[in-house]
Design an enzyme around this catalytic site. Structure first.
Site, short mmCIF file in Angstrom:
data_model
loop_
_atom_site.label_atom_id
_atom_site.label_comp_id
_atom_site.label_asym_id
_atom_site.label_seq_id
_atom_site.Cartn_x
_atom_site.Cartn_y
_atom_site.Cartn_z
N GLY A 31 35.47 40.17 45.51
CA GLY A 31 34.51 40.93 45.86
C GLY A 31 34.90 42.19 46.01
O GLY A 31 35.99 42.52 46.12
N GLU A 35 37.02 49.93 40.18
CA GLU A 35 37.10 50.52 38.98
C GLU A 35 38.36 49.49 38.50
O GLU A 35 38.22 49.03 37.02
CB GLU A 35 37.36 51.80 38.60
CG GLU A 35 37.83 52.34 37.27
CD GLU A 35 36.80 51.68 36.27
OE1 GLU A 35 35.50 51.70 36.43
OE2 GLU A 35 37.21 51.58 34.99
N HIS A 37 38.44 46.17 39.03
CA HIS A 37 37.74 45.12 38.60
C HIS A 37 36.96 45.29 37.49
O HIS A 37 36.94 44.37 36.42
CB HIS A 37 36.82 44.69 39.62
CG HIS A 37 37.62 44.09 40.77
ND1 HIS A 37 37.48 44.73 42.02
CD2 HIS A 37 38.36 43.04 41.13
CE1 HIS A 37 38.12 44.09 43.05
NE2 HIS A 37 38.77 43.12 42.64
N GLN A 61 43.74 31.27 51.28
CA GLN A 61 44.81 32.50 50.91
C GLN A 61 44.80 33.28 52.23
O GLN A 61 45.85 34.35 51.87
CB GLN A 61 44.63 32.88 49.59
CG GLN A 61 43.64 33.85 49.35
CD GLN A 61 43.26 34.42 48.00
OE1 GLN A 61 42.75 33.58 47.08
NE2 GLN A 61 43.81 35.70 47.74
N ASP A 150 48.80 42.90 41.41
CA ASP A 150 48.91 41.51 42.07
C ASP A 150 50.16 40.97 41.15
O ASP A 150 49.98 39.69 40.63
CB ASP A 150 47.87 40.60 42.47
CG ASP A 150 46.96 41.28 43.14
OD1 ASP A 150 47.40 41.95 44.36
OD2 ASP A 150 45.81 41.20 42.94
N ARG A 187 40.90 46.68 49.85
CA ARG A 187 41.51 47.09 51.32
C ARG A 187 41.63 48.41 51.56
O ARG A 187 41.66 48.74 52.46
CB ARG A 187 42.79 46.28 51.43
CG ARG A 187 42.76 44.68 51.67
CD ARG A 187 43.95 43.98 52.12
NE ARG A 187 43.80 42.89 52.23
CZ ARG A 187 43.86 41.60 51.77
NH1 ARG A 187 44.28 41.82 50.40
NH2 ARG A 187 43.53 40.37 52.10
#
Ligand code: PAF
Length: 281
Positions: A31, A35, A37, A61, A150, A187
């Site tokens: 969530g 952009e 995502h 996690q 990631d 973040r």
């Protein structure tokens, strides 16, 4: 767009879609969508008949001293973005519905997760692998899309799919950046204006490594030093790790002879940001 909030409703819907011969694409997220995502949803859209976005801030996690409780959330905005990008189903399960209280089966990848973020965040990738496997079982996808930002997560999930014979095609979406080079991340919302300015040091460090490589430097130590120097130039930044590893095995390298991954985690203020680039000799 349909919104489903229980694992049971999600799996029933997915099995029905599968039985009807529909090709399912899934974009797993936590969530606070941006952009980056949106670009992953578009990749899924191009590869599937039905696009499912999952939205679940996965407690498994996060380490005990990490940002689980303050992780940014904005369901209404996420819903609107998914709808605008043409997602068909938004699966947003409640915090307690995903894991049984006495859950005791976990997926541990034990090679690629040793270094980089796996070293600084013990248990992180076990949480990621387990939740992604569960999300695969709940959404029954043919194709799943993850971001290259990631990088270690992506390689570990590909390994999980390979080693457990999971019939899902993993597709990678390129990192989407702000105009000044900062990789988009949920973040980034934590950064103060001054931290936000200095956060460009991650991308500038990767650029420094790439230009030293282009100028003929092959020593990983020299490239790391060039990266560290850029980070040191940002007073609010503190490197968690700066590594150059083999792009496939994620083992540290000394000379760049084949594709390598320059990967870093840097605290800017209290916010831990990651970024990476593939270095090609
Ligand atoms: O990349 C993320 O947002 C998360 O790690 C993922 C893949 C959704 C699993 O919780």
């Amino acid at each position: 767009m349909q919104i489903l909030t229980t694992p049971r409703a999600m799996q029933d819907a997915a099995l029905t879609l599968r039985a009807a011969g529909r090709r399912i694409g899934v974009v797993p997220t936590m969530g606070f969508l941006h952009e980056g995502h949106a670009s992953l949803i578009r990749l899924a859209r191009a590869r599937a008949d039905v696009v499912i976005v999952t939205l679940f801030v996965n407690p498994a996690q996060f380490g005990p001293n990490e940002d689980l409780s303050r992780y940014p959330r904005d369901f209404e905005r996420d819903r609107a973005l998914c709808e605008a990008e043409g997602a068909d189903i938004l699966f947003a399960p409640g915090a307690d519905s995903v894991y049984a209280a006495d859950a005791s089966v976990w997926i541990d990848e034990d090679r690629l997760s040793r270094g980089l973020c796996g070293a600084s965040r013990p248990g992180h990738f076990r949480g990621v692998c387990t939740v992604v496997a569960k999300l695969f079982n709940l959404t029954q996808p043919h194709v799943a899309v993850f971001g290259e930002k990631d990088a270690q997560q992506l390689r570990i999930l590909r390994r999980m799919v390979r080693d457990l014979d999971i019939p899902v095609e993993v597709v990678a979406g390129p990192t989407v950046r702000e105009t000044d080079g900062l990789a988009m991340s949920s973040r980034n919302a934590y950064l103060s204006p001054e931290e936000r300015l200095q956060a460009t040091c991650l991308r500038r460090a990767l650029d420094a490594a790439a230009s030293r490589l282009a100028a003929g430097e092959r020593s990983a130590a020299a490239l790391r030093a060039a990266m560290a120097e850029v980070i040191a130039g940002a007073p609010l930044a503190r490197a968690d790790y700066i590594e150059i590893v083999d792009d496939e095995t994620l083992e540290p390298v000394t000379l760049i002879g084949r594709p390598a991954l320059a990967a870093m985690a840097v605290f800017v203020g209290r916010t831990r940001l990651i970024d990476n680039a593939v270095l090609r000799p």
